[in-house]
Motif scaffolding. Structure first.
Motif, PDB file in Angstrom:
ATOM      1  N   TYR A  85      34.774   9.745  11.776  1.00 55.14           N
ATOM      2  CA  TYR A  85      35.817  10.170  10.695  1.00 55.14           C
ATOM      3  C   TYR A  85      37.124  10.192  11.454  1.00 55.14           C
ATOM      4  N   GLY A  86      37.311  10.318  12.792  1.00 56.22           N
ATOM      5  CA  GLY A  86      38.631  10.546  13.327  1.00 56.22           C
ATOM      6  C   GLY A  86      39.029  11.947  13.359  1.00 56.22           C
ATOM      7  N   ARG A  87      40.208  12.140  13.765  1.00 61.96           N
ATOM      8  CA  ARG A  87      40.790  13.365  14.058  1.00 61.96           C
ATOM      9  C   ARG A  87      41.735  13.958  13.043  1.00 61.96           C
ATOM     10  N   VAL A  88      41.837  15.380  12.797  1.00 60.47           N
ATOM     11  CA  VAL A  88      42.957  15.752  11.700  1.00 60.47           C
ATOM     12  C   VAL A  88      44.229  15.803  12.465  1.00 60.47           C
ATOM     13  N   ARG A  89      45.179  15.320  11.750  1.00 58.30           N
ATOM     14  CA  ARG A  89      46.675  15.345  12.228  1.00 58.30           C
ATOM     15  C   ARG A  89      47.398  15.952  11.271  1.00 58.30           C
ATOM     16  N   ASN A  90      47.527  17.289  11.183  1.00 63.24           N
ATOM     17  CA  ASN A  90      48.158  18.067   9.927  1.00 63.24           C
ATOM     18  C   ASN A  90      49.807  18.261  10.422  1.00 63.24           C
ATOM     19  N   ARG A  91      50.519  17.512   9.733  1.00 66.50           N
ATOM     20  CA  ARG A  91      51.914  17.536   9.924  1.00 66.50           C
ATOM     21  C   ARG A  91      52.737  18.934   9.580  1.00 66.50           C
ATOM     22  N   GLU A  92      51.893  19.847   8.833  1.00 64.14           N
ATOM     23  CA  GLU A  92      52.290  21.126   8.263  1.00 64.14           C
ATOM     24  C   GLU A  92      52.074  22.190   9.123  1.00 64.14           C
ATOM     25  N   GLY A  93      51.216  21.895  10.211  1.00 66.45           N
ATOM     26  CA  GLY A  93      50.908  23.011  11.134  1.00 66.45           C
ATOM     27  C   GLY A  93      49.279  22.890  11.298  1.00 66.45           C
ATOM     28  N   HIS A  94      48.895  23.749  12.160  1.00 68.40           N
ATOM     29  CA  HIS A  94      47.455  23.868  12.313  1.00 68.40           C
ATOM     30  C   HIS A  94      46.889  24.617  11.360  1.00 68.40           C
ATOM     31  N   GLY A  95      45.573  24.252  10.908  1.00 71.28           N
ATOM     32  CA  GLY A  95      45.019  25.176   9.841  1.00 71.28           C
ATOM     33  C   GLY A  95      43.906  26.006  10.320  1.00 71.28           C
ATOM     34  N   SER A  96      43.810  27.093   9.559  1.00 69.31           N
ATOM     35  CA  SER A  96      42.724  28.063  10.085  1.00 69.31           C
ATOM     36  C   SER A  96      41.770  28.659   8.793  1.00 69.31           C
ATOM     37  N   PRO A  97      40.381  29.071   9.016  1.00 67.39           N
ATOM     38  CA  PRO A  97      39.783  29.505   8.053  1.00 67.39           C
ATOM     39  C   PRO A  97      40.111  30.991   7.849  1.00 67.39           C
ATOM     40  N   LEU A  98      40.824  31.429   8.685  1.00 69.61           N
ATOM     41  CA  LEU A  98      41.363  32.847   8.377  1.00 69.61           C
ATOM     42  C   LEU A  98      42.456  33.042   7.514  1.00 69.61           C
ATOM     43  N   GLY A  99      43.070  31.946   7.122  1.00 65.38           N
ATOM     44  CA  GLY A  99      44.248  31.948   6.304  1.00 65.38           C
ATOM     45  C   GLY A  99      45.561  31.909   6.584  1.00 65.38           C
ATOM     46  N   THR A 100      46.429  30.958   6.347  1.00 64.77           N
ATOM     47  CA  THR A 100      47.864  30.700   6.958  1.00 64.77           C
ATOM     48  C   THR A 100      48.689  30.485   5.651  1.00 64.77           C
ATOM     49  N   PRO A 101      50.092  30.674   6.102  1.00 66.16           N
ATOM     50  CA  PRO A 101      50.737  30.564   4.805  1.00 66.16           C
ATOM     51  C   PRO A 101      50.707  29.190   3.935  1.00 66.16           C
ATOM     52  N   ASN A 102      50.183  28.090   4.628  1.00 65.29           N
ATOM     53  CA  ASN A 102      50.095  26.962   3.897  1.00 65.29           C
ATOM     54  C   ASN A 102      48.847  26.737   3.519  1.00 65.29           C
ATOM     55  N   VAL A 103      47.861  27.852   3.384  1.00 60.39           N
ATOM     56  CA  VAL A 103      46.591  27.841   2.810  1.00 60.39           C
ATOM     57  C   VAL A 103      46.636  29.003   1.597  1.00 60.39           C
ATOM     58  N   LEU A 104      47.295  30.096   1.960  1.00 57.74           N
ATOM     59  CA  LEU A 104      47.160  31.301   1.002  1.00 57.74           C
ATOM     60  C   LEU A 104      48.497  31.864   0.992  1.00 57.74           C
ATOM     61  N   SER A 105      49.188  32.391  -0.102  1.00 54.73           N
ATOM     62  CA  SER A 105      50.154  33.072  -0.239  1.00 54.73           C
ATOM     63  C   SER A 105      50.003  34.589   0.433  1.00 54.73           C
ATOM     64  N   ALA A 106      51.208  35.278   0.813  1.00 52.43           N
ATOM     65  CA  ALA A 106      51.109  36.361   1.350  1.00 52.43           C
ATOM     66  C   ALA A 106      50.637  37.480   0.175  1.00 52.43           C
ATOM     67  N   TRP A 107      50.973  37.315  -1.020  1.00 57.90           N
ATOM     68  CA  TRP A 107      50.427  37.996  -2.110  1.00 57.90           C
ATOM     69  C   TRP A 107      48.791  38.179  -2.128  1.00 57.90           C
ATOM     70  N   THR A 108      48.296  36.969  -1.700  1.00 55.88           N
ATOM     71  CA  THR A 108      46.850  36.697  -1.777  1.00 55.88           C
ATOM     72  C   THR A 108      46.418  37.249  -0.416  1.00 55.88           C
ATOM     73  N   PHE A 109      46.981  36.849   0.601  1.00 56.86           N
ATOM     74  CA  PHE A 109      46.300  36.945   1.928  1.00 56.86           C
ATOM     75  C   PHE A 109      46.100  38.536   2.613  1.00 56.86           C
ATOM     76  N   VAL A 110      47.318  39.234   2.206  1.00 56.85           N
ATOM     77  CA  VAL A 110      47.509  40.442   2.563  1.00 56.85           C
ATOM     78  C   VAL A 110      46.502  41.639   2.059  1.00 56.85           C
ATOM     79  N   PRO A 111      46.307  41.360   0.717  1.00 52.73           N
ATOM     80  CA  PRO A 111      45.292  42.168   0.265  1.00 52.73           C
ATOM     81  C   PRO A 111      43.698  41.809   0.677  1.00 52.73           C
ATOM     82  N   LEU A 112      43.342  40.605   1.249  1.00 43.19           N
ATOM     83  CA  LEU A 112      42.419  40.282   1.610  1.00 43.19           C
ATOM     84  C   LEU A 112      42.132  40.850   3.165  1.00 43.19           C
TER      85      LEU A 112
END
Length: 225
Positions: A85-112
């Motif tokens: 399938y090739g490699r992921v090239r995310n132009r917005e930054g590296h993703g993470s399963p732990l949550g990043t600004p481009n995945v979850l908003s601060a209002w969601t991630f901070v309580p989690l």
């Protein structure tokens, strides 16, 4: 992602689906970690049949040992997925399963994150000091938190329910030492459930990825690394 997504058959994907598969591409490589879950579940079942008392102290060490012993398989399957399938090239930054600004908003991630720290304190400090359990089940709790975080940006309801339900299950099972003094039962249920979830979610994610991008051994799907 590379051109693999463009070559996959089927109707066009929504922007949420594309973002989800790009952000969690590495976590969706289910065959990388599914065998470790199967071996852990098998080890717990064999331990119950042969010498149940060994599970009290042996199960956590066995789970950690599997992470090391299966690392060559993880590397091999990682290469297989990349070749297919090739490699992921995310132009917005590296993703993470732990949550990043481009995945979850601060209002969601901070309580989690706050809830996760409270649960870590409960599992790591309170339970070992107030129950016969001598260690903690951080290895059980942590995958549960990752699954709950991954459920939030999932593009389909069935994905959200699948990830959230298995994550909450791993959260709750760490409370078992507060309900029973039988440490063989506690370790067998915690480690056995962890193995079953890793195996099941791994196979589910692999099926999801293959269903979206096409079969791994299809030459028309293969992407340039």
């Amino acid at each position: 992602m590379s051109s693999a997504g463009a070559r996959a058959s089927g109707p066009p994907r929504s922007p949420d689906s594309v973002r989800f598969f790009t952000q969690f591409y590495h976590q969706l490589k289910g065959l990388c970690y599914a065998p470790a879950g199967g071996l852990l579940l098998l080890g717990v079942l064999v331990g119950l049949l042969v010498r149940p008392q060994m599970l009290i102290y042996g199960a956590p060490f066995g789970a950690f040992a599997l992470l090391v012993l299966t690392s060559p398989w993880v590397w091999y399957m990682h290469r297989r997925y990349e070749n297919a399938y090739g490699r992921v090239r995310n132009r917005e930054g590296h993703g993470s399963p732990l949550g990043t600004p481009n995945v979850l908003s601060a209002w969601t991630f901070v309580p989690l994150l706050t809830g996760a720290f409270c649960w870590i304190a409960l599992v790591t400090f309170y339970i070992p000091q107030h129950t016969p359990l001598g260690d903690n089940h951080f290895l059980v709790f942590f995958p549960g938190w990752v699954l709950i975080v991954a459920s939030l940006p999932a593009p389909l309801p069935r994905l959200r329910w699948t990830y959230a339900a298995t994550g909450v299950l791993l959260f709750l099972v760490t409370l078992l030492p507060l309900m029973t003094p039988n440490m063989v039962l506690v370790q067998a249920v915690n480690c056995g459930l962890l193995g079953a979830v890793i195996l099941g979610v791994g196979l589910y994610n692999h099926r999801l990825l293959v269903g979206t991008l096409g079969p791994m051994d299809d030459p028309e799907v293969s992407a340039d690394a």
